[in-house]
Design a protein around this motif. Structure first.
Motif, short mmCIF file in Angstrom:
data_model
loop_
_atom_site.label_atom_id
_atom_site.label_comp_id
_atom_site.label_asym_id
_atom_site.label_seq_id
_atom_site.Cartn_x
_atom_site.Cartn_y
_atom_site.Cartn_z
N THR A 87 -3.17 -24.79 34.25
CA THR A 87 -3.81 -23.60 34.82
C THR A 87 -2.96 -22.38 34.51
O THR A 87 -1.78 -22.51 34.13
N ALA A 89 -1.49 -20.35 36.55
CA ALA A 89 -0.30 -20.36 37.39
C ALA A 89 0.75 -21.34 36.86
O ALA A 89 1.95 -21.05 36.83
N GLN A 90 0.31 -22.50 36.40
CA GLN A 90 1.24 -23.49 35.85
C GLN A 90 1.86 -23.00 34.54
O GLN A 90 3.05 -23.21 34.30
N TRP A 93 4.52 -20.49 35.40
CA TRP A 93 5.70 -21.18 35.92
C TRP A 93 6.52 -21.78 34.78
O TRP A 93 7.74 -21.59 34.72
N ALA A 151 -5.00 -16.17 36.90
CA ALA A 151 -4.77 -17.02 38.06
C ALA A 151 -5.57 -16.53 39.27
O ALA A 151 -6.13 -17.33 40.02
N GLN A 156 -6.06 -18.72 42.61
CA GLN A 156 -4.71 -19.26 42.76
C GLN A 156 -3.74 -18.27 43.41
O GLN A 156 -2.66 -18.67 43.84
N PHE A 202 7.15 -17.54 43.38
CA PHE A 202 5.89 -18.24 43.15
C PHE A 202 5.25 -18.69 44.47
O PHE A 202 4.03 -18.64 44.62
N PHE A 206 1.46 -17.32 44.96
CA PHE A 206 0.41 -18.29 44.70
C PHE A 206 0.12 -19.15 45.94
O PHE A 206 1.01 -19.35 46.78
N ASP A 209 0.89 -25.20 46.28
CA ASP A 209 1.86 -25.44 45.18
C ASP A 209 1.11 -25.46 43.84
O ASP A 209 1.45 -26.24 42.95
N CYS A 210 0.12 -24.59 43.72
CA CYS A 210 -0.76 -24.66 42.55
C CYS A 210 -0.06 -24.34 41.24
O CYS A 210 -0.59 -24.64 40.17
N TRP A 211 1.14 -23.74 41.29
CA TRP A 211 1.85 -23.40 40.06
C TRP A 211 2.61 -24.59 39.47
O TRP A 211 3.03 -24.56 38.31
#
Length: 216
Positions: A87, A89-90, A93, A151, A156, A202, A206, A209-211
């Motif tokens: 995603t 957000a990920q 990160w 995001a 997110q 983060f 966000f 813990d979506c990141w």
């Protein structure tokens, strides 16, 4: 013969960049002269002017040599094909962690970043350095803003977050962490704690813990 000449020219150019990198770090940019760089490289001052117009030109070339990985990482952040299944957000990160890890694992990158942030006064002949080019800086912050916007479109990002402020904050935080690590690695241990150092930002921006990447 022409090929050999080009190889020799490239070798000379890198010798000068190596010398500049070392002297800029040890003595600062303002106190390092072109003559000193040439002498340290075992070359004449004329060799510098064959490859570079002035100190600012040499400084920019030193930065450009050190930063291709940064540019590749930024492109990987923006192009989803480089990180399929993650995603926005990920991806942000992983990008942020990757930037900090690159600085701690590449001596050249760390030294050049240190020169830029800790050993250079951007005045006089250095005021036109490309690293002060507003368009360059705004492009990097704009890329972070674009990812935060993606995001947010996926739900997110926490409600009420100003995405422009958040992108500038993330950029500034990463720069500040690197500077603090270089000044005192005992206070900011990027080598072992980069994830922990990034987590407060983060977690504040966000949802849940979506990141974090999904467990394998």
């Amino acid at each position: 013969m022409a090929r050999k000449t080009k190889e020799e020219a490239d070798k000379t150019r890198h010798l000068l960049l190596d010398a500049a990198e070392q002297l800029f770090w040890e003595h600062g940019v303002s106190k390092t002269t072109l003559a000193g760089i040439a002498a340290h490289a075992g070359l004449t001052r004329g060799a510098i002017y064959w490859h570079f117009d002035n100190k600012s030109d040499l400084f920019n070339a030193m930065c450009e040599r050190a930063f291709p990985q940064f540019e590749e990482m930024m492109q990987a952040l923006l192009v989803e094909d480089h990180r399929p299944g993650l995603t926005p957000a990920q991806r942000l990160w992983q990008h942020s962690c990757g930037v900090l890890q690159l600085v701690t694992t590449s001596q050249r990158v760390a030294r050049v970043v240190g020169i830029i942030n800790l050993r250079c006064e951007f005045v006089g002949e250095m005021q036109n350095s490309y690293l002060l080019d507003r368009s360059w800086l705004m492009e990097k912050v704009g890329n972070l803003h674009a990812m935060l916007s993606q995001a947010a479109e996926r739900g997110q990002v926490r409600p009420g977050i100003d995405l422009a402020c958040a992108s500038g904050c993330l950029h500034s935080m990463i720069c500040g962490l690197v500077d603090s690590w270089m000044l005192n690695p005992q206070v900011v241990d990027l080598e072992n704690h980069c994830a922990q150092l990034l987590t407060p930002f983060f977690a504040g921006v966000f949802v849940d813990d979506c990141w974090l990447p999904a467990p394998q």
